[in-house]
Design an enzyme around this catalytic site. Structure first.
Site, short mmCIF file in Angstrom:
data_model
loop_
_atom_site.label_atom_id
_atom_site.label_comp_id
_atom_site.label_asym_id
_atom_site.label_seq_id
_atom_site.Cartn_x
_atom_site.Cartn_y
_atom_site.Cartn_z
CE LYS B 135 -3.86 1.76 2.84
NZ LYS B 135 -4.64 1.51 4.09
CB SER B 219 -7.82 3.15 2.97
OG SER B 219 -7.02 2.56 3.96
CB SER B 243 -8.15 0.38 5.71
OG SER B 243 -8.93 1.54 5.72
#
Lengths: 566, 566
Positions: B135, B219, B243
């Site tokens: 990420k 996310s 997330s």
């Protein structure tokens, strides 16, 4: 009573008297206690004279020894409990170390333990029949918790008509009971807990039983004084800036500040509860390391992580203890297989002569044993002190102000916390949390870097440093807590080891004019060889976070070696 | 460029183009990608057609299988890396899932791994030659981190001329390299990270590759989309409110939200860094549980607790895994030796039909296996949601506002965080920390209380619940994250398990008028059987804090049982 006296003074006096009233007449000290100028140390002959031979035998046995007797049926829980109740009552009359007395309930509990033993021929748990004293932050059924606040008298943590008043028990209390411990008294603290001495308007000042000119330390000061007088074999204090270690050091005891999350804080009263940048932790104090281990392991046997959301699932790790014992054993033939660091001072405040000599004794012991010794040159401790100070004061004193306001009392002198300051905002607290983490990271990297210096292939096994610049201190002369609070900022495992006692014949005042700072000069000027004579002198041994098993094992080893050549 | 376009739009466009420019010409998708109305799911045939047989063999092997090949010399790190770079490049062109591409550096790193293997005839570490996606919160040498903020382009976390820019690596990155992993791309996130979908002004919207009408979640949405397309065998996201779990669930993957302190967050970029009431945690996403275990164990093998002050000294606990396997084995002959709870909904928002069916499949699986199943009736989750919301918004949006202001960009629609609100004070934050601890304690006590219901002598072994009321969601229709964020408030170990896919023929809309609330009604009205058709449907399996070994082992068992009868 005069009519001009504020109400809170009367309430404090009444509470003070009610504690004394709970001491049975037969245990009252009849003669006036001699002043410190005639008798500094009341831990030996003076308190012993009021106890019978059996009481002496019991109360002068360490916790591990008591357990051996109570779990094998040689001593009953009742006789052990009564002996300690008697000695605790005497201790309180000598140095003002108790906030709560519940001897009757203790004897009732002890009877139940004896009945259990009779019926099942086995102990209730690992602390069967062991009296354990508690700092006055722990809630015990039927007993008040004032934490030294006049405004908490007759309330639950300052709240009137709260159903928990007298009914609620802290998680640690529940676990100690499940282990078979007997609870019988709660010990004195300074109001707010943010002090290195123990004073409040209820019991006034708690004196150091080994030198009654001096402070017993704080904030777990009542614990330190009571255990030094053998009015308790072992007990629990709390530590957010040194509050277990300072009283352990000042009273010549061992004390453990574990990392946060090992001993359950759930359901204990506290100052500034909810401040979570630097958490207060609970730790045991006792006369020996095996006693600390006994208490620590007993609590862990109750799996506190299933009962306290902040507790970490880390049972007592036998493997870590065994590894450490193996290193010690190996070091008998290969001394340099153990490596320690020494931090002589924190570059801010130098040590009084007795404390400097204490560190020197450790250095000599390590050299005699042949272990590798390096100098400790960590990231600046001033940063840690600054971070800790900002954490303690983040609410601007709002919490303690609120509790003072309940009665209208004023803060006592040793309290280090200012009130009426602005509150920090979320962004400021976030920045503080980042500063703390970054400092911890620097310290961690420095620790790792010592692998290059030790020759063991590992970083240092532990670090020795002073617990304060002074030994048990002259009242209202406590130095700032930088020597202990950096370890709260780091959340490192720390054990206090008693080393020696101040000796006016060798610990002569410093006469030079080389000072780090004004505060250094001021602290050094406060050394008085005559007054400090006889004060216990101790060191801290610290290791990384969650290394309690290793630190306790090393502390036992080094503590025993220090004694051998004393 | 028109002169009326704000500067930040041009900067975002230039960055977007620069990412595309890093895809070699030979890997460009030549034909226009068919619209979702013609081709919803691009994870199978469509992406495969652009890959050769060897690339397909490699990229369709799971992480454990890849490691078997790379650590035995059957596959080189270079060929594995190149195959995944190619497939990741295709993936990005299909769904906009990458923020950073560094294929050249990856191939250079892979060459070094191959050279090491040639020379030493052994792998560098447990992840030798495994491409791992990250990420876009992790700093990698030579690569930018924007976290979707236009204002972070060309800076270090928004700071210009910071020496760390392009030079600094996050602790997890260092550890992955030490394990032999190959880093080659960073995946898309919603600006602020506080969103259940993935959108920002740089790469715009990341689509769900299994149904391109829908969101990939957030996310860690880029991770979910990329791994679902097998452009990465496994990767790491972060989770402060769901997330990791939301994108795992939306893309039909397994995902682990470990308790705080297991995987090192040190040195990663974040939103609202320093907020420590509810900590964001790092967790892996992958197609299988063995892949999650591989990554999790590899990181723990690096002893992160010596490098991250917030990491806890908890190595991978084989004993806990073995205990759980023994329970599963025992349950083959004594099914009721395992006990689970089911939470069908949170009494706030009911489930869309596909998600309700997913839970029902779990219930049927458990019944078929004969395990004890109880209903989960916990303390109100609304309290947890309230606590989490107050934690996320404690700075009133100050942190994210500052980062938006760097470029002048506006928040994208899915961002759940309001800005311009008042900051909480230290006292308010302390009260919030207490409320959180008290809620955690109630939940813990409830968990313990189930020992009376299970018949196993233990509380439930795990609890199943939905990850959201909806499957992979229609853009800008994400429901509030109450189904995931209560587990952040609890800090419990949670694994997402893929169960089925939405099916318009059976998942017919609810036509009743029985709703918990307006929000429930609104969410239910947003279910569209036609659009949702094919969306992955998953469940969460959660256990207590630090029970990752147990939860992963149970998730593998139940996940396999679900598939058996699908």
């Amino acid at each position: 009573m005069t009519i001009t006296k504020p109400h809170w003074k009367a309430a404090a006096e009444a509470k003070r008297q009610s504690i004394l009233d709970l001491i049975p007449g037969k245990w009252r000290v009849k003669e006036p206690v001699p002043p410190p100028s005639e008798l500094r140390d009341v831990t030996a002959g003076y308190i012993q004279q009021s106890l019978n031979a059996r009481e002496l035998e019991i109360t002068e046995t360490d916790a591990v020894g008591i357990i051996e007797h109570t779990t094998s049926g040689q001593w009953t829980a009742v006789e052990v409990t009564e002996a300690f109740c008697h000695r605790a009552a005497l201790a309180h009359q000598l140095v003002n170390c108790l906030h709560e007395i519940f001897f009757d309930a203790a004897v009732e509990d002890a009877k139940k333990l004896d009945a259990y033993f009779s019926e099942h021929k086995k102990p209730v748990g690992p602390l069967h029949g062991l009296p354990v004293s508690l700092k006055d932050q722990f809630h015990v059924k039927g007993v008040e918790t004032t934490m030294g606040y006049v405004g908490w008298i007759g309330t639950f943590q300052g709240k009137k008509d709260d159903p928990r008043q007298g009914a609620f028990e802290s998680e640690l209390v529940r676990e100690l009971r499940a282990c078979g411990a007997v609870l019988y008294c709660k010990t004195s603290v300074p109001t707010t807990l943010m002090a290195g001495e123990t004073e409040n308007h209820i019991i006034e000042y708690t004196w150091n039983p080994k030198n009654r000119f001096l402070s017993c330390g704080g904030s777990s000061g009542g614990e330190g004084a009571l255990i030094a007088l053998k009015g308790s074999p072992a007990g629990f204090g709390t530590d957010i800036g040194g509050s277990v270690r300072i009283p352990a050091a000042f009273n010549g005891l061992y004390g453990l500040r574990p990392s946060s999350g090992r001993i359950p804080y759930e359901g204990a009263a506290n100052s500034m509860d909810g401040q979570n940048t630097i958490l207060s932790v609970i730790g045991p104090l006792a006369a020996t390391v095996p006693d600390l281990k006994l208490l620590f392991k007993a609590v862990l046997s109750q799996q506190p992580w299933y009962h306290d959301p902040l507790a970490v699932e880390l049972p007592w790790r036998d493997d870590l203890e065994q590894e450490t014992l193996a290193l010690i054993k190996e070091s008998a033939s290969k001394p340099e297989s153990l490596a320690f660091a020494i931090m002589r001072d924190d570059s801010t405040v130098r040590l009084h002569p007795p404390v400097a000599r204490g560190i020197e004794i450790i250095v000599q012991t390590l050299h005699r044993l042949g272990h590798k010794v390096i100098e400790w040159n960590p990231p600046p401790h001033t940063e840690a002190y600054d971070i800790a100070s900002r954490a303690y004061s983040m609410d601007g004193g709002a919490d303690v102000s609120e509790h003072f306001a309940l009665s209208g009392e004023e803060p006592v002198k040793p309290v280090m916390l200012e009130t009426g300051l602005p509150q920090k905002t979320a962004s400021e607290i976030a920045a503080l949390n980042i500063a703390k983490r970054e400092w911890q990271k620097k310290y961690m990297d420095y620790w790792n870097s010592t692998a290059k210096l030790t020759g063991t292939g590992r970083p240092v096994d532990g670090v020795f440093c002073p617990p304060a610049p002074h030994a048990a201190v002259i009242p209202h002369k406590s130095a700032p807590v930088g020597y202990t609070s950096f370890l709260n900022t780091l959340d490192y495992s720390t054990v206090v080891i008693p080393v020696t006692r101040a000796d006016k014949t060798v610990d002569v005042p410093y006469t030079g004019d080389n000072f780090y700072s004004e505060i250094d000069k001021k602290v050094q000027a406060e050394y008085d060889a005559e007054i400090y004579d006889g004060a216990p002198v101790s060191v801290q041994l610290f290791g990384r976070r969650f290394q309690e098993e290793k630190m306790l094992t090393l502390a036992e080893y080094i503590g025993a070696e220090v004694v051998k050549h004393r």
